[in-house]
Write a protein that holds these residues in place. Sequence first.
Motif, PDB file in Angstrom:
ATOM      1  N   ALA A  27       0.863  -1.172   0.000  1.00 52.76           N
ATOM      2  CA  ALA A  27       0.000   0.000   0.000  1.00 52.76           C
ATOM      3  C   ALA A  27       0.900   1.223   0.000  1.00 52.76           C
ATOM      4  N   MET A  28       1.096   1.815  -1.168  1.00 53.95           N
ATOM      5  CA  MET A  28       1.985   2.965  -1.281  1.00 53.95           C
ATOM      6  C   MET A  28       1.198   4.239  -1.043  1.00 53.95           C
ATOM      7  N   VAL A  29       1.746   5.080  -0.195  1.00 56.33           N
ATOM      8  CA  VAL A  29       1.122   6.366   0.107  1.00 56.33           C
ATOM      9  C   VAL A  29       1.943   7.448  -0.580  1.00 56.33           C
ATOM     10  N   ASP A  30       1.317   8.158  -1.513  1.00 61.90           N
ATOM     11  CA  ASP A  30       2.022   9.220  -2.232  1.00 61.90           C
ATOM     12  C   ASP A  30       2.429  10.340  -1.285  1.00 61.90           C
ATOM     13  N   ALA A  31       3.603  10.908  -1.530  1.00 58.68           N
ATOM     14  CA  ALA A  31       4.055  12.069  -0.755  1.00 58.68           C
ATOM     15  C   ALA A  31       3.194  13.262  -1.136  1.00 58.68           C
ATOM     16  N   GLY A  32       2.893  14.104  -0.175  1.00 57.63           N
ATOM     17  CA  GLY A  32       2.046  15.269  -0.413  1.00 57.63           C
ATOM     18  C   GLY A  32       2.801  16.404  -1.099  1.00 57.63           C
ATOM     19  N   LYS A  33       2.044  17.423  -1.488  1.00 60.58           N
ATOM     20  CA  LYS A  33       2.618  18.562  -2.208  1.00 60.58           C
ATOM     21  C   LYS A  33       3.654  19.306  -1.380  1.00 60.58           C
ATOM     22  N   TRP A  34       3.398  19.467  -0.072  1.00 65.17           N
ATOM     23  CA  TRP A  34       4.353  20.194   0.761  1.00 65.17           C
ATOM     24  C   TRP A  34       5.654  19.418   0.909  1.00 65.17           C
ATOM     25  N   ARG A  35       5.568  18.112   1.066  1.00 63.47           N
ATOM     26  CA  ARG A  35       6.781  17.298   1.151  1.00 63.47           C
ATOM     27  C   ARG A  35       7.573  17.379  -0.150  1.00 63.47           C
ATOM     28  N   ARG A  36       6.847  17.332  -1.264  1.00 59.73           N
ATOM     29  CA  ARG A  36       7.499  17.433  -2.573  1.00 59.73           C
ATOM     30  C   ARG A  36       8.173  18.798  -2.710  1.00 59.73           C
ATOM     31  N   PHE A  37       7.511  19.849  -2.220  1.00 56.79           N
ATOM     32  CA  PHE A  37       8.084  21.191  -2.284  1.00 56.79           C
ATOM     33  C   PHE A  37       9.371  21.252  -1.457  1.00 56.79           C
ATOM     34  N   PHE A  38       9.335  20.716  -0.229  1.00 59.19           N
ATOM     35  CA  PHE A  38      10.534  20.719   0.609  1.00 59.19           C
ATOM     36  C   PHE A  38      11.637  19.851   0.001  1.00 59.19           C
ATOM     37  N   ASN A  39      11.264  18.766  -0.682  1.00 58.08           N
ATOM     38  CA  ASN A  39      12.264  17.962  -1.400  1.00 58.08           C
ATOM     39  C   ASN A  39      12.996  18.824  -2.425  1.00 58.08           C
ATOM     40  N   VAL A 160       6.832   8.272  -2.912  1.00 60.42           N
ATOM     41  CA  VAL A 160       5.957   7.753  -1.855  1.00 60.42           C
ATOM     42  C   VAL A 160       6.632   7.881  -0.502  1.00 60.42           C
ATOM     43  N   MET A 161       5.831   7.748   0.525  1.00 66.91           N
ATOM     44  CA  MET A 161       6.352   7.745   1.886  1.00 66.91           C
ATOM     45  C   MET A 161       7.105   6.433   2.110  1.00 66.91           C
ATOM     46  N   ARG A 162       8.291   6.499   2.686  1.00 64.32           N
ATOM     47  CA  ARG A 162       9.072   5.281   2.920  1.00 64.32           C
ATOM     48  C   ARG A 162       8.363   4.341   3.882  1.00 64.32           C
ATOM     49  N   ARG A 163       7.714   4.861   4.904  1.00 62.64           N
ATOM     50  CA  ARG A 163       7.040   4.006   5.884  1.00 62.64           C
ATOM     51  C   ARG A 163       5.910   3.211   5.242  1.00 62.64           C
ATOM     52  N   SER A 164       5.268   3.746   4.217  1.00 59.95           N
ATOM     53  CA  SER A 164       4.157   3.037   3.586  1.00 59.95           C
ATOM     54  C   SER A 164       4.637   1.769   2.900  1.00 59.95           C
ATOM     55  N   LEU A 165       5.892   1.717   2.510  1.00 49.60           N
ATOM     56  CA  LEU A 165       6.418   0.526   1.862  1.00 49.60           C
ATOM     57  C   LEU A 165       6.630  -0.605   2.859  1.00 49.60           C
ATOM     58  N   HIS A 166       6.704  -0.291   4.139  1.00 46.09           N
ATOM     59  CA  HIS A 166       6.949  -1.317   5.141  1.00 46.09           C
ATOM     60  C   HIS A 166       5.700  -1.685   5.917  1.00 46.09           C
TER      61      HIS A 166
END
Length: 176
Positions: A27-39, A160-166
């Motif tokens: 279950a992959m959780v996409d990173a949000g817009k703010w996280r992408r912006f900070f990336n 995606v969020m790394r935690r969602s992969l686990h």
Amino acid sequence: MQADDSDDDYPYRRLASAVAEVHAAQAMVDAGKWRRFFNMVLDQIAIIVVVFAMTLIAVVAGGDAALEWIEGMGFWREQLLGIGLMVAYYSVMEGLFGLTIAMWITGTRVVDERGSPPSWRQAVLRSLARLIPFEAFSVLFGEDGAVRGWHDSLPRTRVVMRRSLHQAGGPVRVVV
């Protein structure tokens, strides 16, 4: 008389595995817009630090000749060098590790559409797609409400969020 395969006393019954490994769908959780912006912001800072370190090393190792060469670079040479370093940074980091320094800080990573690490081809294509004018704004207007920019949709990757992969992934034991 031949016994049924379900008969426990029958010595020639078909053997069944006690435990089977089954991989649950991730279950992959996409990173949000703010996280992408900070990336994006943090990666730009990381690239500036890399350029500064390379310049410092060049000046220390090359002396006055290296300093004169750096100061004598024209606008276009600086732009090409900057673009080359940016493409190299993203390609190497995402190709080797599946994440950049910023993604490590924000807890995200790049995966292909199946949830696997990106291939080298996908990492390079992501890097080159970042050169499209106004590409950074494409994250704001992702398809179907998803937070995907052109540098995600063209090479068919996701952040995606790394935690969602686990959380849902990994082997699950099922008794047969």
